[in-house]
Design a protein around this motif. Sequence first.
Motif, short mmCIF file in Angstrom:
data_model
loop_
_atom_site.label_atom_id
_atom_site.label_comp_id
_atom_site.label_asym_id
_atom_site.label_seq_id
_atom_site.Cartn_x
_atom_site.Cartn_y
_atom_site.Cartn_z
N SER A 91 17.09 81.46 -40.31
CA SER A 91 16.46 80.18 -40.00
C SER A 91 15.76 79.66 -41.25
CB SER A 91 15.45 80.36 -38.88
OG SER A 91 14.81 79.15 -38.61
N CYS A 92 15.87 78.39 -41.49
CA CYS A 92 15.26 77.76 -42.66
C CYS A 92 14.13 76.85 -42.22
CB CYS A 92 16.30 76.97 -43.45
SG CYS A 92 17.66 77.95 -44.05
N THR A 93 13.42 77.26 -41.16
CA THR A 93 12.35 76.43 -40.63
C THR A 93 11.03 77.17 -40.66
OG1 THR A 93 12.76 77.16 -38.38
CG2 THR A 93 13.91 75.17 -39.11
N MET A 94 9.98 76.40 -40.47
CA MET A 94 8.63 76.96 -40.37
C MET A 94 7.92 76.27 -39.22
SD MET A 94 6.74 75.08 -43.51
CE MET A 94 6.86 73.31 -43.71
N THR A 95 6.84 76.88 -38.78
CA THR A 95 6.03 76.30 -37.72
C THR A 95 4.62 76.07 -38.24
OG1 THR A 95 7.33 77.45 -36.04
CG2 THR A 95 5.18 76.62 -35.36
N VAL A 96 4.11 74.87 -38.03
CA VAL A 96 2.73 74.55 -38.38
C VAL A 96 2.00 74.12 -37.11
CG1 VAL A 96 3.27 73.89 -40.75
CG2 VAL A 96 3.22 72.15 -39.00
N THR A 97 0.70 74.36 -37.08
CA THR A 97 -0.13 73.95 -35.97
C THR A 97 -0.87 72.68 -36.37
OG1 THR A 97 -0.44 76.24 -35.28
CG2 THR A 97 -2.02 74.64 -34.44
N VAL A 98 -0.84 71.70 -35.51
CA VAL A 98 -1.51 70.43 -35.77
C VAL A 98 -2.58 70.23 -34.71
CG1 VAL A 98 -1.24 67.96 -36.12
CG2 VAL A 98 0.65 69.49 -36.67
N ASP A 104 11.36 71.76 -41.55
CA ASP A 104 12.10 72.39 -42.63
C ASP A 104 11.12 73.06 -43.58
OD1 ASP A 104 14.62 72.71 -44.26
OD2 ASP A 104 13.39 71.58 -45.68
N ASN A 105 11.52 74.16 -44.20
CA ASN A 105 10.65 74.91 -45.10
C ASN A 105 10.10 74.08 -46.25
OD1 ASN A 105 10.57 77.34 -43.79
ND2 ASN A 105 12.38 78.13 -44.81
N ASN A 106 10.74 73.03 -46.67
CA ASN A 106 10.27 72.22 -47.79
C ASN A 106 9.55 70.96 -47.35
OD1 ASN A 106 11.40 73.98 -49.72
ND2 ASN A 106 13.41 73.09 -49.34
N ALA A 107 9.11 70.90 -46.11
CA ALA A 107 8.51 69.68 -45.59
C ALA A 107 7.18 69.37 -46.26
CB ALA A 107 8.30 69.79 -44.08
N SER A 108 6.96 68.08 -46.48
CA SER A 108 5.68 67.63 -47.03
C SER A 108 4.75 67.27 -45.88
CB SER A 108 5.88 66.41 -47.94
OG SER A 108 6.25 65.29 -47.16
N LEU A 109 3.48 67.18 -46.21
CA LEU A 109 2.51 66.72 -45.23
C LEU A 109 2.85 65.30 -44.78
CD1 LEU A 109 -0.09 67.04 -43.63
CD2 LEU A 109 -1.35 66.38 -45.70
N LEU A 110 3.31 64.47 -45.69
CA LEU A 110 3.69 63.10 -45.33
C LEU A 110 4.80 63.11 -44.28
CD1 LEU A 110 3.45 60.06 -45.65
CD2 LEU A 110 5.03 60.20 -47.59
N LEU A 165 3.87 71.87 -47.16
CA LEU A 165 3.40 72.75 -46.09
C LEU A 165 4.11 74.10 -46.14
CD1 LEU A 165 3.34 70.12 -43.22
CD2 LEU A 165 1.38 71.00 -44.53
N SER A 166 3.47 75.11 -45.57
CA SER A 166 4.04 76.46 -45.48
C SER A 166 3.96 76.95 -44.04
CB SER A 166 3.25 77.43 -46.38
OG SER A 166 3.33 77.04 -47.72
N ASP A 216 0.72 77.14 -41.53
CA ASP A 216 -0.37 76.25 -41.93
C ASP A 216 -1.01 75.61 -40.70
OD1 ASP A 216 -0.20 76.71 -44.64
OD2 ASP A 216 0.77 74.79 -45.10
N GLU A 217 -2.29 75.29 -40.84
CA GLU A 217 -3.03 74.56 -39.82
C GLU A 217 -3.41 73.20 -40.38
OE1 GLU A 217 -6.31 76.87 -38.41
OE2 GLU A 217 -5.03 78.52 -37.78
N VAL A 218 -2.96 72.15 -39.71
CA VAL A 218 -3.22 70.79 -40.15
C VAL A 218 -4.17 70.14 -39.15
CG1 VAL A 218 -2.18 68.52 -40.61
CG2 VAL A 218 -0.95 70.62 -41.24
N HIS A 219 -5.24 69.54 -39.65
CA HIS A 219 -6.22 68.88 -38.80
C HIS A 219 -6.22 67.38 -39.14
CE1 HIS A 219 -7.75 72.83 -37.75
NE2 HIS A 219 -7.71 73.12 -39.03
N ILE A 220 -6.03 66.55 -38.12
CA ILE A 220 -6.03 65.11 -38.30
C ILE A 220 -7.28 64.56 -37.61
CG2 ILE A 220 -4.79 62.96 -37.84
CD1 ILE A 220 -2.20 64.65 -37.75
#
Length: 130
Positions: free
Chosen positions: A38-45, A65-71, A115-116, A119-123
Amino acid sequence: MSINLRTTSILTAGVLSHSVSYNAKFEPNGPIEISHSSCTMTVTVSFGNRFADAMGRSATSVELDNNASLLGLLLLVAGQLEDGSVSLLRDGQLASGTMVAVNDQLAIDPASTTLSDGDEVHILSAISGG
């Protein structure tokens, strides 16, 4: 001989939601070995204040995707806002009064923030008062 094949599924805003790489190795008159990764990752928002209200929840997990940006993540989230009263982005930049943190570090430029997995992203909305 070896054959590589990569498959992908695309979500809205061009954000890659799933990617798998398949590899097949074989010898003439020999067994065929097939593997995949798998070439994916999971982030928590997590969503603060008005964003939680607009999303209808305070947090979610997103597969990218593993190379995803925050944008890329923010574009995906912006497309999921339930009502038009909240603006997350304007012209590819954070909307006025919006703050985003990745792993408790304020993100200034979402396009250059990669992103990796995990990661935890807070909006959040910027808080002001007197």
